[in-house]
Design an enzyme around this catalytic site. Structure first.
Site: not given
Ligand code: DGL
Length: 271
Positions: A15-16, A78, A157, A189, A191
């Site tokens: 993931d990012s 992600c 976060e 997403c 989060h």
């Molecule tokens: N992991 C990203 C997503 O699911 C969210 C956080 C980001 O913008 O990197 O799209």
């Protein structure tokens, strides 16, 4: 023929940042025998506002790192990276690659009655149109309304998942979806599953919330079983967590996403 060595190899997840731990959390509950190597690109998060080419470059780098660790499959946890890089990685890698968009889209298409589906995600995910395409390929008559909700990521976060500010922002963001009369919302997403109670309150009981993390873990199970790659031994499955920046953040905040403590985070130097 699939050897037991391959079968017992871990699954690579990336993931990012730390949000993809929501997918790992679901994998730990649904697929407890599977080993997992998780990479969070904490040095380069967020991917949401970045260009598709940049996200593809980052995704390729991490996926090839994981392939070098001899993982038997790769999960792009992600949404933004899935939207931009899934097809590319499937073409370039020899192991199965699972993204989060298709499982979420499939669950949404199955859940909706009215055919009016909302999708919320990062700017990159929404601009890519990936969810619309995936949903419409399953249900051509669906009306899909996608909205970028970039403020949700920093709110989560910060741990402000039930804060008055989060409620206000959710009300503003989600109003157009209520106006359209959606009956299903994809939380597109990593989060957003942490905002589920707040989103449910804001949208009311007539809107069904689709958690991509849950659906993706189920899809990973199906893909592994379908390829005879599912682990069969319960002996100490690998649990490795790597961050491309200081491990401290993943150690501190990871529990919120994973639902359990992370004892050790390794540093991965890319580039
Ligand atoms: N992991 C990203 C997503 O699911 C969210 C956080 C980001 O913008 O990197 O799209």
């Amino acid at each position: 023929m699939v050897t037991s060595v391959v079968r017992e190899a871990p699954v690579g997840v990336f993931d990012s940042g730390i949000g993809g731990l929501t997918v790992v959390s679901e994998m730990l509950s649904q697929l407890p025998l599977e080993g997992i190597i998780y990479v969070g690109d904490t040095a380069r998060v967020p991917y949401g506002p970045k260009s598709p080419d940049t996200v593809r470059r980052y995704a390729r780098e991490i996926a090839f790192y994981l392939a070098g660790q001899h993982v038997k499959a790769i999960v792009i946890a992600c949404n933004t990276a899935t939207a931009h890089a899934l097809d590319m990685l499937r073409a370039e890698l020899s192991v199965p690659v699972v993204g989060v968009v298709q499982p979420g889209a499939r669950a949404a298409a199955a859940a909706t009655i009215s055919g009016r589906i909302g999708v919320i995600g990062t700017t990159g995910t929404v601009r890519s149109g990936a969810y619309e395409r995936a949903i419409r390929s399953l249900r051509a008559d669906a009306t899909v309304v996608s909205l970028a909700c970039p403020l949700f990521v920093p709110l989560v976060e910060e741990g402000w998942t039930d804060h008055a500010a989060a409620r206000l922002i959710a009300t503003e963001y989600l109003r157009p979806l209520l106006d359209v009369g959606i009956d299903t919302l994809v939380m597109g997403c990593t989060h957003y599953p942490l905002l589920k109670p707040l989103l449910a309150d804001t949208l009311g009981p007539s809107v069904r919330l689709i958690d991509s993390a849950q659906e993706t873990a189920a899809e990973v199970g199906r893909v592994l079983r379908g390829a005879n790659l599912d682990a069969t031994s319960a002996e100490n499955p690998v649990r490795r967590f790597l961050a491309t920046d200081d491990p401290d953040q993943m150690l501190r905040l990871g529990q919120r996403f994973l639902g359990r403590t992370i004892e050790r985070v390794e540093t991965l130097a890319l580039e």
